[in-house]
Design a protein around this motif. Sequence first.
Motif, PDB file in Angstrom:
ATOM      1  N   HIS A 181     -41.292 -16.469  30.738  1.00  0.00           N
ATOM      2  CA  HIS A 181     -42.240 -15.983  29.828  1.00  0.00           C
ATOM      3  C   HIS A 181     -43.445 -16.237  30.203  1.00  0.00           C
ATOM      4  O   HIS A 181     -44.637 -15.528  30.155  1.00  0.00           O
ATOM      5  CB  HIS A 181     -41.817 -16.378  28.395  1.00  0.00           C
ATOM      6  N   ARG A 205     -46.526 -13.806  31.120  1.00  0.00           N
ATOM      7  CA  ARG A 205     -47.714 -13.517  30.274  1.00  0.00           C
ATOM      8  C   ARG A 205     -49.068 -13.841  31.101  1.00  0.00           C
ATOM      9  O   ARG A 205     -50.196 -13.372  30.980  1.00  0.00           O
ATOM     10  CB  ARG A 205     -47.652 -14.393  29.021  1.00  0.00           C
ATOM     11  N   ASP A 249     -43.170 -23.981  23.148  1.00  0.00           N
ATOM     12  CA  ASP A 249     -42.830 -22.997  24.090  1.00  0.00           C
ATOM     13  C   ASP A 249     -43.766 -21.712  23.959  1.00  0.00           C
ATOM     14  O   ASP A 249     -44.792 -21.766  23.161  1.00  0.00           O
ATOM     15  CB  ASP A 249     -41.301 -22.545  24.090  1.00  0.00           C
ATOM     16  N   HIS A 250     -43.346 -20.741  24.694  1.00  0.00           N
ATOM     17  CA  HIS A 250     -44.281 -19.685  24.699  1.00  0.00           C
ATOM     18  C   HIS A 250     -44.180 -18.759  23.262  1.00  0.00           C
ATOM     19  O   HIS A 250     -45.187 -17.924  23.122  1.00  0.00           O
ATOM     20  CB  HIS A 250     -43.617 -18.520  25.986  1.00  0.00           C
ATOM     21  N   ASN A 251     -43.338 -19.112  22.488  1.00  0.00           N
ATOM     22  CA  ASN A 251     -43.168 -18.429  21.245  1.00  0.00           C
ATOM     23  C   ASN A 251     -43.546 -19.289  20.176  1.00  0.00           C
ATOM     24  O   ASN A 251     -43.386 -19.054  18.974  1.00  0.00           O
ATOM     25  CB  ASN A 251     -41.599 -18.008  21.030  1.00  0.00           C
ATOM     26  N   LYS A 252     -44.500 -20.466  20.384  1.00  0.00           N
ATOM     27  CA  LYS A 252     -44.998 -21.254  19.498  1.00  0.00           C
ATOM     28  C   LYS A 252     -43.832 -22.093  18.782  1.00  0.00           C
ATOM     29  O   LYS A 252     -44.151 -22.845  17.531  1.00  0.00           O
ATOM     30  CB  LYS A 252     -45.699 -20.465  18.495  1.00  0.00           C
ATOM     31  N   ILE A 297     -40.019 -19.009  12.412  1.00  0.00           N
ATOM     32  CA  ILE A 297     -39.994 -18.356  13.521  1.00  0.00           C
ATOM     33  C   ILE A 297     -38.441 -17.826  13.958  1.00  0.00           C
ATOM     34  O   ILE A 297     -38.570 -16.555  14.512  1.00  0.00           O
ATOM     35  CB  ILE A 297     -40.633 -19.057  14.901  1.00  0.00           C
ATOM     36  N   ARG A 325     -37.651 -15.061  12.162  1.00  0.00           N
ATOM     37  CA  ARG A 325     -38.789 -13.638  12.095  1.00  0.00           C
ATOM     38  C   ARG A 325     -39.452 -13.765  10.736  1.00  0.00           C
ATOM     39  O   ARG A 325     -39.531 -12.764  10.387  1.00  0.00           O
ATOM     40  CB  ARG A 325     -37.942 -12.637  12.663  1.00  0.00           C
TER      41      ARG A 325
END
Length: 299
Positions: free
Chosen positions: A57, A61, A122-125, A243, A246
């Motif tokens: 990821h 990005r 990580d890339h998704n906080k 997270i 969601r």
Amino acid sequence: MIILFTYCRGIALRFDVSKSTAWNAIYRICKALLDVNRIHNIIAWPSANRAAHISDHFYRRYGFPGKNNRYVTYVLNSFKLLTGIIGSIDGTHIKITAPKDSHVSYINRKGYHSVLLQGVCDHNKLFIDVYAGEAGSIHDYTLFLRSDLSRRPDENFYNDTHLIGDLAYKLTTKLIVGFKNFGLLTDRQKVFNKVLAKARAVIENAFALLKGRFRRLKFIETIRPDLLCLLIMSACILHNLCILHRDSAEDIVRIEEQVAMERLLQPNNLLDVFPLDENNRAQIKRNNIINGLRQERIN
């Protein structure tokens, strides 16, 4: 769960209990959250497969090497290795009431009392490692050295993956930082610094989301050191849970505004410039990462 971080007196008045009873309830819930984390690994260092997913990821990005794309292949001691980002690291200050003991050591460069939270996301906080509770007067790199993270074995950095950080940290093979700009950087080095800064900003966004959602972390009014750490760690666990499920905070948190506010409030550790690093292995690794950046990032 946000009620955990509401002013304790307000909780006591709302539920018609004493302030000490409200604190005890918060303490028990935070302890329970730590137990849940131990069982379910809500905050956990990534497995080899997860690390490959994260680095992929970051590649897609930002152009840094990752799984299923063009890795940077370089040679160290005649071994071919693969490299990619598995997390972004930084520290943030949590403002607190002045402690009774050694309160001076908690005063940071901005002049207020604080404790430090070190986070890797990580890339998704999502936080994959957190360390909290050190006095606010210490440097981010000192915080890193005191944490278990600095002693993680090379085997935890699968396929020679690494973290990324700002210039408050020293360059190593496990923690890649940018080039110090003394006015002599090449164009490729300048591009690398810009791309690294964009990728590294994910941890700033994670802290902004954390403090925006759990606003008690902007100022914790307790003199109990044990409860300070419990509150901070519990907030990080809840952050990950939100997270993972969601639970969007877009209606209550404006991340860009929160990041800008954090930058104003956070002491500037970049005032300490380390001497030029003599870690040749790390320098070789960083130089080869530059050569492996996607071409469109260079042009």
